[in-house]
Design a protein around this motif. Structure first.
Motif, PDB file in Angstrom:
ATOM      1  N   TRP A  50       0.822  -1.219   0.000  1.00 64.16           N
ATOM      2  CA  TRP A  50       0.000   0.000   0.000  1.00 64.16           C
ATOM      3  C   TRP A  50       0.852   1.263   0.000  1.00 64.16           C
ATOM      4  N   LEU A  53      -0.564   4.442  -3.721  1.00 63.33           N
ATOM      5  CA  LEU A  53      -2.018   4.593  -3.581  1.00 63.33           C
ATOM      6  C   LEU A  53      -2.562   5.413  -4.745  1.00 63.33           C
ATOM      7  N   SER A  96      -1.367   1.272   4.804  1.00 63.24           N
ATOM      8  CA  SER A  96       0.030   1.599   4.509  1.00 63.24           C
ATOM      9  C   SER A  96       0.853   1.812   5.770  1.00 63.24           C
TER      10      SER A  96
END
Length: 285
Positions: A50, A53, A96
């Motif tokens: 992540w 993005l 993330s």
């Protein structure tokens, strides 16, 4: 090799799965990969998946969104005009663990979601902003730049409020090195804003429109450029003066740029697809 000796995808080491999955895109990470098997689901929870993005773009026009967007909206209980919602932004960005380095935002992103995302992405290096987002939330974005001390490259689908945003970048982003203004109109004010960043190393105007005098102003100010992308631009011919000023630039691309390009081609930012294109260009700089 017989079938008993062949490795299965689900048996790959976790590090290998994560390395693959971090490049496949948000929609696949949320809607496809986790459903394959338990090991794939576990891999998608790794924060490294992540770090990039890229939010999908939804355009409320005469065309209905495609199947992938409909799946997103249906799966997460969203309305078209409210994507990404605050709850969806939190769900994605929290994965993330504050390690995201690349962020590409859709035009429909709310100011509340922007505030949250800016707080949770302190390591941001690449920021992509669509035309609609700048138009509707330019002042909000201007005030958020100070949170991204490590920002290196800004990609914009329009040059709206570029002066104000670059003023904040000069103050707070000491590692800033690149500007991407594809599909944009580069007028005098926009060119002046870019020229105010003489230390930048990477500049891409692909499929943009920029009059000759404005381009010369940028080239005369930004003497440390290492990459200059001018392919498919309108408003100027790549003449001897431009080539002279760009002679020191290590990578200079100026194919198919000329004054006869139609102006109407340079005001549209093609959402997620274009965002991925400019990000991939940045990786290859």
């Amino acid at each position: 090799m017989n079938s008993m000796d062949q490795r299965k995808w689900e048996e790959l080491e976790m590090d290998c799965l994560v390395e693959v999955f971090k490049w496949i895109g948000m929609e696949s990470l949320l809607l496809c990969v986790p459903l394959v098997c338990k090991s794939w689901y576990k891999a998608t929870l790794d924060p490294k998946c992540w770090q990039i993005l890229v939010f999908p773009e939804i355009r409320c026009s005469e065309h209905f969104p495609g199947p992938m967007i409909k799946h997103f909206v249906h799966s997460y209980g969203l309305w078209w005009h409210d994507f990404p919602s605050m709850s969806f932004a939190k769900f994605v960005v929290s994965r993330s663990h504050r390690s995201a380095t690349t962020l590409v935002l859709p035009g429909t992103c709310s100011s509340q979601a922007l505030e949250y995302i800016s707080d949770e992405c302190p390591e941001l290096k690449f920021l992509g902003l669509s035309l609609d987002l700048l138009y509707h939330n330019g002042p909000v974005l201007e005030n958020l730049i100070s949170k991204w001390k490590n920002l290196q490259v800004l990609s914009v689908g329009n040059c709206y409020m570029l002066n104000e945003i670059f003023a904040q970048i000069r103050l707070h982003c000491k590692k800033f090195v690149g500007v991407i203004c594809c599909y944009s109109w580069i007028g005098y004010e926009e060119a002046s804003a870019i020229a105010s960043l003489p230390k930048i190393k990477y500049l891409s105007f692909r499929k943009a429109h920029c009059h000759l005098n404005n381009l010369l102003m940028i080239l005369e100010s930004c003497r440390e450029l290492e990459l200059l992308e001018l392919r498919d631009c309108g408003g100027f011919d790549c003449d001897d003066e431009i080539r002279r000023l760009a002679s020191h630039i290590q990578t200079f691309r100026c194919d198919r740029s000329n004054t006869s390009k139609e102006d109407d081609d340079y005001h549209y930012f093609a959402g997620e697809e274009q965002a991925r294109l400019v990000y991939n260009n940045f990786l290859n700089m």
